[in-house]
Design a protein around this motif. Structure first.
Motif, PDB file in Angstrom:
ATOM      1  N   MET A 342      93.327  35.864 102.436  1.00  0.00           N
ATOM      2  CA  MET A 342      94.725  35.964 102.010  1.00  0.00           C
ATOM      3  C   MET A 342      94.922  37.118 101.036  1.00  0.00           C
ATOM      4  O   MET A 342      95.958  37.792 101.039  1.00  0.00           O
ATOM      5  N   GLY A 343      93.906  37.363 100.182  1.00  0.00           N
ATOM      6  CA  GLY A 343      93.997  38.463  99.228  1.00  0.00           C
ATOM      7  C   GLY A 343      93.980  39.833  99.874  1.00  0.00           C
ATOM      8  O   GLY A 343      94.307  40.831  99.220  1.00  0.00           O
ATOM      9  N   LEU A 344      93.624  39.906 101.163  1.00  0.00           N
ATOM     10  CA  LEU A 344      93.597  41.176 101.892  1.00  0.00           C
ATOM     11  C   LEU A 344      94.735  41.291 102.890  1.00  0.00           C
ATOM     12  O   LEU A 344      94.731  42.182 103.748  1.00  0.00           O
ATOM     13  N   GLN A 345      95.723  40.396 102.774  1.00  0.00           N
ATOM     14  CA  GLN A 345      96.831  40.373 103.726  1.00  0.00           C
ATOM     15  C   GLN A 345      98.136  40.824 103.083  1.00  0.00           C
ATOM     16  O   GLN A 345      98.303  40.771 101.866  1.00  0.00           O
ATOM     17  N   GLU A 346      99.054  41.233 103.952  1.00  0.00           N
ATOM     18  CA  GLU A 346     100.434  41.437 103.513  1.00  0.00           C
ATOM     19  C   GLU A 346     101.045  40.067 103.228  1.00  0.00           C
ATOM     20  O   GLU A 346     100.622  39.052 103.783  1.00  0.00           O
ATOM     21  N   SER A 347     102.034  40.065 102.355  1.00  0.00           N
ATOM     22  CA  SER A 347     102.692  38.802 102.010  1.00  0.00           C
ATOM     23  C   SER A 347     104.193  39.031 102.058  1.00  0.00           C
ATOM     24  O   SER A 347     104.778  39.511 101.073  1.00  0.00           O
ATOM     25  N   PRO A 348     104.847  38.727 103.183  1.00  0.00           N
ATOM     26  CA  PRO A 348     106.285  38.997 103.329  1.00  0.00           C
ATOM     27  C   PRO A 348     107.093  38.377 102.186  1.00  0.00           C
ATOM     28  O   PRO A 348     106.967  37.195 101.882  1.00  0.00           O
ATOM     29  N   GLY A 349     107.902  39.214 101.555  1.00  0.00           N
ATOM     30  CA  GLY A 349     108.717  38.745 100.438  1.00  0.00           C
ATOM     31  C   GLY A 349     108.018  38.840  99.100  1.00  0.00           C
ATOM     32  O   GLY A 349     108.643  38.696  98.049  1.00  0.00           O
ATOM     33  N   ARG A 350     106.700  39.080  99.126  1.00  0.00           N
ATOM     34  CA  ARG A 350     105.928  39.198  97.887  1.00  0.00           C
ATOM     35  C   ARG A 350     105.044  40.444  97.961  1.00  0.00           C
ATOM     36  O   ARG A 350     104.983  41.110  98.989  1.00  0.00           O
ATOM     37  N   ALA A 351     104.353  40.707  96.864  1.00  0.00           N
ATOM     38  CA  ALA A 351     103.481  41.884  96.839  1.00  0.00           C
ATOM     39  C   ALA A 351     102.229  41.635  97.677  1.00  0.00           C
ATOM     40  O   ALA A 351     101.923  40.496  98.062  1.00  0.00           O
ATOM     41  N   GLU A 352     101.501  42.706  97.952  1.00  0.00           N
ATOM     42  CA  GLU A 352     100.279  42.630  98.746  1.00  0.00           C
ATOM     43  C   GLU A 352      99.259  41.700  98.090  1.00  0.00           C
ATOM     44  O   GLU A 352      99.022  41.780  96.876  1.00  0.00           O
ATOM     45  N   GLY A 353      98.645  40.848  98.913  1.00  0.00           N
ATOM     46  CA  GLY A 353      97.581  39.977  98.428  1.00  0.00           C
ATOM     47  C   GLY A 353      98.039  38.701  97.762  1.00  0.00           C
ATOM     48  O   GLY A 353      97.207  37.884  97.365  1.00  0.00           O
ATOM     49  N   TRP A 354      99.363  38.492  97.628  1.00  0.00           N
ATOM     50  CA  TRP A 354      99.870  37.278  96.988  1.00  0.00           C
ATOM     51  C   TRP A 354      99.903  36.128  98.001  1.00  0.00           C
ATOM     52  O   TRP A 354      99.679  36.315  99.189  1.00  0.00           O
ATOM     53  N   TYR A 355     100.165  34.939  97.503  1.00  0.00           N
ATOM     54  CA  TYR A 355     100.146  33.734  98.345  1.00  0.00           C
ATOM     55  C   TYR A 355     101.143  33.864  99.498  1.00  0.00           C
ATOM     56  O   TYR A 355     102.310  34.202  99.287  1.00  0.00           O
ATOM     57  N   ASN A 356     100.662  33.573 100.708  1.00  0.00           N
ATOM     58  CA  ASN A 356     101.540  33.607 101.880  1.00  0.00           C
ATOM     59  C   ASN A 356     101.342  32.394 102.795  1.00  0.00           C
ATOM     60  O   ASN A 356     101.817  32.394 103.935  1.00  0.00           O
ATOM     61  N   GLY A 357     100.618  31.385 102.301  1.00  0.00           N
ATOM     62  CA  GLY A 357     100.434  30.165 103.087  1.00  0.00           C
ATOM     63  C   GLY A 357      99.291  30.228 104.075  1.00  0.00           C
ATOM     64  O   GLY A 357      99.090  29.283 104.854  1.00  0.00           O
ATOM     65  N   TYR A 358      98.506  31.307 104.057  1.00  0.00           N
ATOM     66  CA  TYR A 358      97.421  31.455 105.037  1.00  0.00           C
ATOM     67  C   TYR A 358      96.418  30.317 104.929  1.00  0.00           C
ATOM     68  O   TYR A 358      95.977  29.763 105.953  1.00  0.00           O
ATOM     69  N   ASN A 359      96.021  29.947 103.697  1.00  0.00           N
ATOM     70  CA  ASN A 359      95.023  28.877 103.554  1.00  0.00           C
ATOM     71  C   ASN A 359      95.533  27.550 104.078  1.00  0.00           C
ATOM     72  O   ASN A 359      94.773  26.760 104.648  1.00  0.00           O
ATOM     73  N   ASP A 360      96.829  27.267 103.904  1.00  0.00           N
ATOM     74  CA  ASP A 360      97.396  26.028 104.451  1.00  0.00           C
ATOM     75  C   ASP A 360      97.388  26.042 105.977  1.00  0.00           C
ATOM     76  O   ASP A 360      97.115  25.013 106.620  1.00  0.00           O
ATOM     77  N   ARG A 361      97.694  27.200 106.565  1.00  0.00           N
ATOM     78  CA  ARG A 361      97.698  27.302 108.037  1.00  0.00           C
ATOM     79  C   ARG A 361      96.296  27.140 108.597  1.00  0.00           C
ATOM     80  O   ARG A 361      96.101  26.474 109.636  1.00  0.00           O
ATOM     81  N   VAL A 362      95.319  27.742 107.928  1.00  0.00           N
ATOM     82  CA  VAL A 362      93.930  27.603 108.385  1.00  0.00           C
ATOM     83  C   VAL A 362      93.501  26.140 108.327  1.00  0.00           C
ATOM     84  O   VAL A 362      92.837  25.630 109.248  1.00  0.00           O
ATOM     85  N   TYR A 363      93.879  25.454 107.261  1.00  0.00           N
ATOM     86  CA  TYR A 363      93.531  24.035 107.106  1.00  0.00           C
ATOM     87  C   TYR A 363      94.167  23.198 108.221  1.00  0.00           C
ATOM     88  O   TYR A 363      93.509  22.337 108.824  1.00  0.00           O
ATOM     89  N   ALA A 364      95.442  23.472 108.505  1.00  0.00           N
ATOM     90  CA  ALA A 364      96.145  22.707 109.542  1.00  0.00           C
ATOM     91  C   ALA A 364      95.594  23.017 110.932  1.00  0.00           C
ATOM     92  O   ALA A 364      95.445  22.108 111.767  1.00  0.00           O
ATOM     93  N   ASP A 365      95.277  24.283 111.198  1.00  0.00           N
ATOM     94  CA  ASP A 365      94.778  24.672 112.528  1.00  0.00           C
ATOM     95  C   ASP A 365      93.464  23.980 112.868  1.00  0.00           C
ATOM     96  O   ASP A 365      93.166  23.749 114.049  1.00  0.00           O
ATOM     97  N   ASN A 366      92.660  23.683 111.849  1.00  0.00           N
ATOM     98  CA  ASN A 366      91.329  23.120 112.084  1.00  0.00           C
ATOM     99  C   ASN A 366      91.206  21.666 111.639  1.00  0.00           C
ATOM    100  O   ASN A 366      90.097  21.140 111.543  1.00  0.00           O
ATOM    101  N   ASN A 367      92.357  21.016 111.378  1.00  0.00           N
ATOM    102  CA  ASN A 367      92.383  19.595 111.002  1.00  0.00           C
ATOM    103  C   ASN A 367      91.456  19.264 109.828  1.00  0.00           C
ATOM    104  O   ASN A 367      90.800  18.220 109.804  1.00  0.00           O
ATOM    105  N   GLY A 368      91.381  20.191 108.876  1.00  0.00           N
ATOM    106  CA  GLY A 368      90.586  19.933 107.678  1.00  0.00           C
ATOM    107  C   GLY A 368      89.098  20.120 107.842  1.00  0.00           C
ATOM    108  O   GLY A 368      88.335  19.768 106.931  1.00  0.00           O
ATOM    109  N   ASP A 369      88.646  20.654 108.959  1.00  0.00           N
ATOM    110  CA  ASP A 369      87.220  20.897 109.182  1.00  0.00           C
ATOM    111  C   ASP A 369      86.824  22.180 108.444  1.00  0.00           C
ATOM    112  O   ASP A 369      87.137  23.296 108.892  1.00  0.00           O
ATOM    113  N   THR A 370      86.115  22.040 107.319  1.00  0.00           N
ATOM    114  CA  THR A 370      85.809  23.190 106.473  1.00  0.00           C
ATOM    115  C   THR A 370      84.955  24.221 107.198  1.00  0.00           C
ATOM    116  O   THR A 370      85.162  25.430 107.041  1.00  0.00           O
TER     117      THR A 370
END
Length: 527
Positions: A342-370
């Protein structure tokens, strides 16, 4: 007859030679360490100082960053004015009572922050509000379906909050749930504990006058002290981390094992409150290891092993404690690689590297499988990093904007997070509301003052490392090593100003020493 004596002399010579080689190796390593940290600090503070002189990043309530040109002449004039004041103080035959002035500054700051806490009486929002909600749900045994599932899902994603939840749960059992004023007053006490140990360390290393002036400047640095209202682990962890730094300096200097043990315990507690203080742990451990190579002290080895062991136990112990009080199943949560990605991504509406929900999407895509989440993050990084390497112009612009957004923001979100807090059923004191409300004359004046102060701090720190980095020892560079670690970590990690304000605070003693060293150098040359 002579053989036993010869063998004894030979063994003595071999031991002396090995010890000499060990000392020489330690001295070389020490020199490499000092030069590396010194050069990195010159580069980093130089870049940040140039940014502060030329521009400013402003952040809105929704964390949208605006980059604006700054008045270079005003910023530079402020730096020169501080230099002139320092030069006048250096030339005085009788030095002012800095210690009394530092005590007065602490009293005034305490009164201001107490009035801000009592005058607003706000409930926490965002992540701090959620961890308080988790503690409340456990105490009240709230089984309402939506609320329970929301809090459990949050803790499964972010088990790094386990330690803070356990602490708030234990505290709520004594002071009552949702007693946020008590939590903020505890933060206020933790703030002054942190300042006390910074004062003790600087006094030990640089002298009492430098320590006292550093405390005065820290009291003026409102972007950090206003975080006492933030019901989170920042202040509590900072108090423990600064105590750990001071104890380590005492341990290196006097060799008393109790100081080594206390340092290990306090830095582990800091990591319990907030996992970001692992950076402090890494800096202290590196200091111990270099000292160990130089001195070959068994006590130093034991202290390093103890510190490592305690910090390795933080995560499993807090997980066990959280499971015991809540009954929730333990979770590994979102992997650390998700924050790097997430720190290496664009963040629409925010500055580069800021929170964009990527970690939540990754968690949901894999049903919490770390494990599956980590694999997805690695695959993303395998594509993202080569792309950034092949496009250097884009990459430089990306990291320049990311750095400016989180390091060149004079308020460091100290007013923004207050906007996330919820007003209780009472009227906020107008004088307090004017402090953090955008557009008021008081708020605008404070932002201008913080903007100038940021340039002054960075300018002084830059001067210190340009003039003194070759002469600094391990103890003097502890805060610098923490700063370098924090800068490099958040260069790749998720960007956020509330993370970086801690490291700017640690530059203040170097800034004070920088202006002092620069003025003394000028005085010696008769200019």
């Amino acid at each position: 007859l002579l053989r036993p004596h010869w063998m004894y002399l030979r063994s003595c010579w071999m031991n002396l030679k090995m010890e000499s080689e060990g000392m020489k190796c330690g001295m070389v390593l020490d020199k490499i360490y000092r030069y590396t940290v010194g050069v990195l600090m010159i580069v980093i503070t130089g870049v940040l100082f140039a940014m502060a002189l030329c521009g400013t990043s402003f952040i809105s309530q929704s964390e949208h960053t605006t980059y604006r040109a700054d008045n270079f002449i005003v910023q530079l004039a402020a730096v020169l004015a501080v230099t002139a004041i320092t030069f006048a103080a250096v030339r005085l035959k009788k030095q002012p009572e800095f210690r009394k002035a530092a005590a007065a500054a602490c009293v005034l700051l305490g009164i201001f922050l107490f009035a801000l806490i009592v005058g607003t009486q706000m409930a926490p929002g965002s992540d701090s509000g959620m961890i308080c909600a988790v503690a409340r749900r456990i105490i009240r045994n709230d089984l309402s379906e939506d609320f329970t599932q929301t809090t459990i899902r949050y803790m499964q994603k972010y088990p790094n909050q386990n330690g803070m939840v356990v602490f708030i749960w234990a505290l709520f059992n004594f002071i009552g749930t949702d007693n946020y004023i008590a939590l903020q007053l505890i933060n206020l006490a933790a703030l002054f504990i942190a300042y006390y140990y910074i004062y003790r360390l600087i006094k030990e290393v640089f002298g009492e006058d430098i320590a006292a002036v550093s405390v005065i400047v820290m009291c003026m640095f409102l972007p950090f002290s206003i975080y006492v209202m933030f019901v989170y682990g920042t202040m509590l962890g900072m108090a423990c981390a600064m105590a750990a730094c001071y104890m380590l300096v005492r341990f290196v200097r006097d060799g008393h094992m109790r100081h080594g043990v206390l340092s290990a315990v306090m830095v582990a507690l800091a990591c319990v409150f907030k996992s970001n203080y692992m950076i402090v742990f890494a800096a202290l451990l590196m200091t111990e290891l270099i000292t160990l190579i130089k001195t070959r002290s068994r006590k130093m080895l034991a202290a390093a092993v103890l510190m490592t062991a305690l910090n390795m136990m933080v995560s499993p112990l807090t997980s066990v404690a959280y499971t015991a009080i809540s009954g929730d199943a333990a979770s590994d949560g979102v992997p650390h690689l998700a924050w790097v990605a997430m720190g290496l991504q664009e963040s629409p509406g925010r500055a580069e590297g800021w929170y964009n929900g990527y970690n939540d999407r990754v968690y949901a895509d894999n049903n919490g499988d770390t494990a599956a989440e980590s694999q997805q993050c690695r695959e993303y990084l395998r594509q993202r990093i080569p792309y950034m390497l092949k496009n250097p112009a884009y990459t430089v612009k990306f990291f320049a904007k990311k750095t400016a957004s989180q390091w060149n923001n004079p308020t460091f979100e100290c007013f923004t997070f207050i906007g996330d807090m919820q007003t209780a059923n009472h009227k906020v004191m107008p004088s307090m509301e004017a402090i953090y409300t955008d557009g008021t004359s008081v708020n605008s004046l404070l932002i201008k003052f913080m903007n100038i102060m940021q340039s002054v701090i960075l300018g002084g720190a830059f001067a210190y490392f340009v003039l003194n980095f070759k002469r600094s020892d391990l103890q003097e560079l502890i805060y610098a090593l923490i700063f370098v670690g924090g800068f490099l970590f958040h260069f790749m990690w998720e960007a956020k100003c509330q993370y970086t304000v801690v490291y700017i605070l640690l530059l203040i003693p170097y800034a004070v020493m920088g202006y002092n060293a620069m003025c003394r150098r000028l005085q010696e040359r008769g200019r």
